[in-house]
Design a protein around this motif. Sequence first.
Motif, PDB file in Angstrom:
ATOM      1  N   VAL A  25       0.849  -1.225   0.005  1.00  0.00           N
ATOM      2  CA  VAL A  25       0.123   0.102   0.010  1.00  0.00           C
ATOM      3  C   VAL A  25       0.958   1.365   0.041  1.00  0.00           C
ATOM      4  N   GLU A  26       0.460   2.305  -0.903  1.00  0.00           N
ATOM      5  CA  GLU A  26       1.163   3.474  -0.956  1.00  0.00           C
ATOM      6  C   GLU A  26       0.119   4.786  -0.611  1.00  0.00           C
ATOM      7  N   ILE A  27       0.455   5.492   0.389  1.00  0.00           N
ATOM      8  CA  ILE A  27      -0.249   6.631   0.639  1.00  0.00           C
ATOM      9  C   ILE A  27       0.452   7.764   0.332  1.00  0.00           C
TER      10      ILE A  27
ATOM     11  N   ARG B 248       5.051   9.852   8.542  1.00  0.00           N
ATOM     12  CA  ARG B 248       5.366   9.392   7.389  1.00  0.00           C
ATOM     13  C   ARG B 248       6.382   8.209   7.406  1.00  0.00           C
ATOM     14  N   GLY B 249       6.589   7.451   6.562  1.00  0.00           N
ATOM     15  CA  GLY B 249       7.213   6.335   6.894  1.00  0.00           C
ATOM     16  C   GLY B 249       6.955   5.088   6.370  1.00  0.00           C
ATOM     17  N   ASP B 250       7.359   3.929   6.898  1.00  0.00           N
ATOM     18  CA  ASP B 250       7.192   2.598   6.509  1.00  0.00           C
ATOM     19  C   ASP B 250       6.478   1.844   7.584  1.00  0.00           C
ATOM     20  N   PHE B 251       5.456   1.480   7.549  1.00  0.00           N
ATOM     21  CA  PHE B 251       4.639   0.572   8.332  1.00  0.00           C
ATOM     22  C   PHE B 251       4.135  -0.462   7.852  1.00  0.00           C
TER      23      PHE B 251
ATOM     24  N   THR C 199       0.564  -6.330   5.978  1.00  0.00           N
ATOM     25  CA  THR C 199       0.814  -5.713   4.594  1.00  0.00           C
ATOM     26  C   THR C 199       1.596  -4.163   4.730  1.00  0.00           C
ATOM     27  N   PRO C 200       2.687  -4.327   4.140  1.00  0.00           N
ATOM     28  CA  PRO C 200       3.453  -3.122   3.979  1.00  0.00           C
ATOM     29  C   PRO C 200       2.721  -1.830   3.561  1.00  0.00           C
ATOM     30  N   ILE C 201       2.879  -0.904   4.357  1.00  0.00           N
ATOM     31  CA  ILE C 201       2.229   0.620   4.117  1.00  0.00           C
ATOM     32  C   ILE C 201       3.224   1.727   4.237  1.00  0.00           C
ATOM     33  N   ARG C 202       3.273   2.271   3.096  1.00  0.00           N
ATOM     34  CA  ARG C 202       4.330   3.308   2.901  1.00  0.00           C
ATOM     35  C   ARG C 202       3.685   4.515   2.798  1.00  0.00           C
ATOM     36  N   ILE C 203       3.811   5.588   3.851  1.00  0.00           N
ATOM     37  CA  ILE C 203       2.912   7.081   3.869  1.00  0.00           C
ATOM     38  C   ILE C 203       4.169   7.790   3.519  1.00  0.00           C
ATOM     39  N   ALA C 204       4.058   8.667   2.498  1.00  0.00           N
ATOM     40  CA  ALA C 204       4.983   9.614   1.925  1.00  0.00           C
ATOM     41  C   ALA C 204       4.521  10.699   1.391  1.00  0.00           C
ATOM     42  N   GLY C 205       5.265  11.786   0.858  1.00  0.00           N
ATOM     43  CA  GLY C 205       4.832  12.951   0.236  1.00  0.00           C
ATOM     44  C   GLY C 205       4.477  14.196   1.050  1.00  0.00           C
TER      45      GLY C 205
END
Length: 246
Positions: A122-124, A155-158, A227-233
Amino acid sequence: MKRLVLFWSWMVLPWLTIAAQAAPTVEAVTFAVEPGRWYVPVGLASQALQWKLRQKRDGQVESLGGQSLQAAEVRTVNALPWVTLDALARVGAEVTPDDQVGGMWVRSGRQAFLARCGVKRVEIDLARQRLYAWQGPWLVLETKISSGRYGNTPRGDFTAGPYKSRMHYSSRYNNAPMPWSVQVSGHIFVHGFSSVPDYPASHGCIRLPLSGINPARFFYEWVDVGTPIRIAGALKEEVRRAQVAN
């Protein structure tokens, strides 16, 4: 008789090997709420098995291979119908696991395809206020979000979880209902909400719409714990101004 068997094996086994090599691979999609059940695009399955596909004007599947499919055997993913391997077996296909390649063979006569299950991620994107959910090569969900109004969405990898709930009530904000909640980090959740504007408006959680196809429910039912979730931007300047204006 022995010579006949050897001759048959010499003729048939190479054909099976060639057929397996030529068979297409179809990437499958899974849902956390249906463990062990694999879905493949009904159109690709129809083509690979050379089964006739009948659809209604609205795109709903009427029959496959001359047999009707049950509603529980079909899901809509990105506006397209997907069918379970169980359903394909029920209407006449042979479905067998192949541990060597980590997939499932689906055969009908001389036609076959290999179903394989990809990894979820998942990418946010906070700048675009969008969520993207992938499984293997498939973008299974793209939806707008509304993140933390004051930039307090981490922000980061969760990873998703460990807590998930069809209905969670906020312990911080007056027991506010948070349907289809998936924990990301501490008190930060991805969850459904009635108001999802095009700019950050939450206390830190990631809001998903409940209307339309109900992306919040889809995400909850699809995503696995872990499930990997990346929050960025970074937030855009016009979004920051909208924060101040509101």
